[in-house]
Write an enzyme that holds these catalytic residues in place. Structure first.
Site, PDB file in Angstrom:
ATOM      1  N   GLU A  80       2.548   1.604  13.226  1.00  0.00           N
ATOM      2  CA  GLU A  80       1.191   1.175  12.842  1.00  0.00           C
ATOM      3  C   GLU A  80       1.062  -0.287  13.264  1.00  0.00           C
ATOM      4  O   GLU A  80       0.235  -0.621  14.105  1.00  0.00           O
ATOM      5  CB  GLU A  80       0.985   1.353  11.337  1.00  0.00           C
TER       6      GLU A  80
ATOM      7  N   HIS B  90      -2.693  13.019   6.313  1.00  0.00           N
ATOM      8  CA  HIS B  90      -2.348  11.613   6.059  1.00  0.00           C
ATOM      9  C   HIS B  90      -3.475  10.963   5.274  1.00  0.00           C
ATOM     10  O   HIS B  90      -4.435  10.439   5.849  1.00  0.00           O
ATOM     11  CB  HIS B  90      -2.112  10.911   7.404  1.00  0.00           C
TER      12      HIS B  90
HETATM   13  N1  ADE Z   1      -0.282   2.721   2.145  1.00  0.00           N
HETATM   14  C1  ADE Z   1      -1.597   2.952   2.060  1.00  0.00           C
HETATM   15  N2  ADE Z   1      -2.174   2.777   3.247  1.00  0.00           N
HETATM   16  C2  ADE Z   1      -1.197   2.444   4.118  1.00  0.00           C
HETATM   17  C3  ADE Z   1      -1.158   2.143   5.491  1.00  0.00           C
HETATM   18  N3  ADE Z   1      -2.251   2.144   6.258  1.00  0.00           N
HETATM   19  N4  ADE Z   1       0.042   1.820   6.038  1.00  0.00           N
HETATM   20  C4  ADE Z   1       1.129   1.785   5.294  1.00  0.00           C
HETATM   21  N5  ADE Z   1       1.154   2.076   4.003  1.00  0.00           N
HETATM   22  C5  ADE Z   1      -0.002   2.399   3.415  1.00  0.00           C
HETATM   23 ZN    ZN Z   2      -0.919   5.729   5.583  1.00  0.00          ZN
END
Ligand code: ADE
Ligand code: ZN
Length: 326
Positions: free
Chosen positions: A198, A15
């Site tokens: 997230e 990731h």
């Molecule tokens: N694109 C780049 N970083 C990201 C993140 N932390 N969450 C979602 N999309 C992203």
């Molecule tokens: Zn990401």
């Protein structure tokens, strides 16, 4: 920084956004050489902008940074720089996100974007033995029609692109908005993964699994709000690509002392450690491992998970696991 045990472990990074590996010095350099106006006069001012209040505030800076990438050489240099750093940190395989949509809007041909990246991946394999792979990433703040169009546009590179993912602003843009995108991606043979949990709720992880049927979840931080789902992830061995320093810097996790990764690991979830956007969050993958303050046994399990959770061919995974004592 002092060396940590994880530095010496072979590992995979699952990731990382290529655009998020753009170091401040290179951002300024590319802006100058491409004559792109940016809201920061120098590296000092730019770094001062790297104190984020949340994901959307971060994305505004990140997309501003993306504007300086215009030429094939830019994408090439960006990818080479990341893969060189990653290889030096013991990364043997890197599955890298890249989102072409903004660059397409700016008129950068896909052939320059992807051509620069694939050339760098091939050279890095020769130079450092690192196995780089690309995951195309659609932006969830855009429409599903845009994501489907992206799949059409990248079709000429189908054999060179490993997988398809979904990133950008999560709140209000649930995975289910992209059900047909993931169905189409799977039908075209892409491996699939989705940012979920997230800033969004645990219910978004469920949608990613049950509606979009993705193989892997990126972040998954909020899964701890749903103990049944934790048990299910452990049972089904769904990989979570967690990013501690990113979560800390974006206020997703208030501190790393209570970071749930070790608890999830001990509950049998296939968690992995990753950097997300290392140039913006002050840490590549080893700094993320070190920030967790874990003992050797757990660090080895995490390094093993990074290969088990990867989309690498089974024989490559088995070979990597043997180097980690399995
Ligand atoms: N694109 C780049 N970083 C990201 C993140 N932390 N969450 C979602 N999309 C992203
Ligand atoms: Zn990401």
């Amino acid at each position: 920084m002092t060396a940590s045990f994880a530095d010496g472990l072979p590992k995979a990074e699952l990731h990382v956004h290529l655009e998020g590996t753009l170091e401040p010095g290179d951002l300024i350099r590319f802006a100058r050489r491409n004559a792109i106006p940016i809201p920061w006069r120098d590296e000092h001012e730019l770094r001062a902008a790297y104190s984020f209040t949340g994901l959307e505030n971060f994305l505004a800076v990140y997309f501003e940074g993306c504007k300086v990438l215009r030429r094939r050489e830019d994408f090439h240099e960006l990818t080479t720089a990341y893969l060189g750093r990653a290889a030096a940190q013991g990364v043997r395989r890197a599955e890298m996100f890249f989102g072409p949509q903004n660059f397409l809007d700016a008129g950068v041909p896909l052939d320059d974007q992807l051509g620069g990246i694939f050339d760098a991946i091939a050279e890095a394999r020769e130079a450092w033995g690192i196995d780089g792979a690309l995951l195309i990433s659609a932006h969830r703040h855009r429409s599903e029609a845009d994501a489907l169009e992206l799949l059409d546009l990248v079709r000429p590179w189908r054999e060179q692109i490993l997988g398809a993912g979904l990133g950008s602003a999560e709140r209000g843009n649930p995975p289910s908005k992209f059900a047909r995108y993931f169905t189409a991606a799977r039908a075209q043979g892409y491996r699939t993964t989705c940012h979920a949990g997230e800033e969004g709720p645990a219910a978004y992880l469920r949608e990613a699994l049950d509606v979009c049927r993705v193989e892997r979840i990126d972040h998954g931080f909020t899964v701890t709000d749903d103990s049944d789902l934790v048990a299910r992830l452990a049972d089904e061995q769904v990989p979570l690509t967690m990013c501690p320093l990113s979560n800390l810097r974006l206020g997703v996790a208030p501190d790393l002392a209570a970071y749930p990764l070790a608890r999830l690991l001990d509950a049998g979830v296939l968690v992995t450690v990753n950097s997300d956007d290392p140039a913006y969050f002050d840490g590549y993958v080893n700094e993320n491992y070190a920030a967790l303050g874990l003992g050797e046994d757990r660090l080895i399990r995490l390094a093993r998970n990074s290969f088990t959770g990867s989309f690498a061919p089974e024989s490559d995974v088995a070979a990597a696991l043997r180097t980690l004592g399995g």
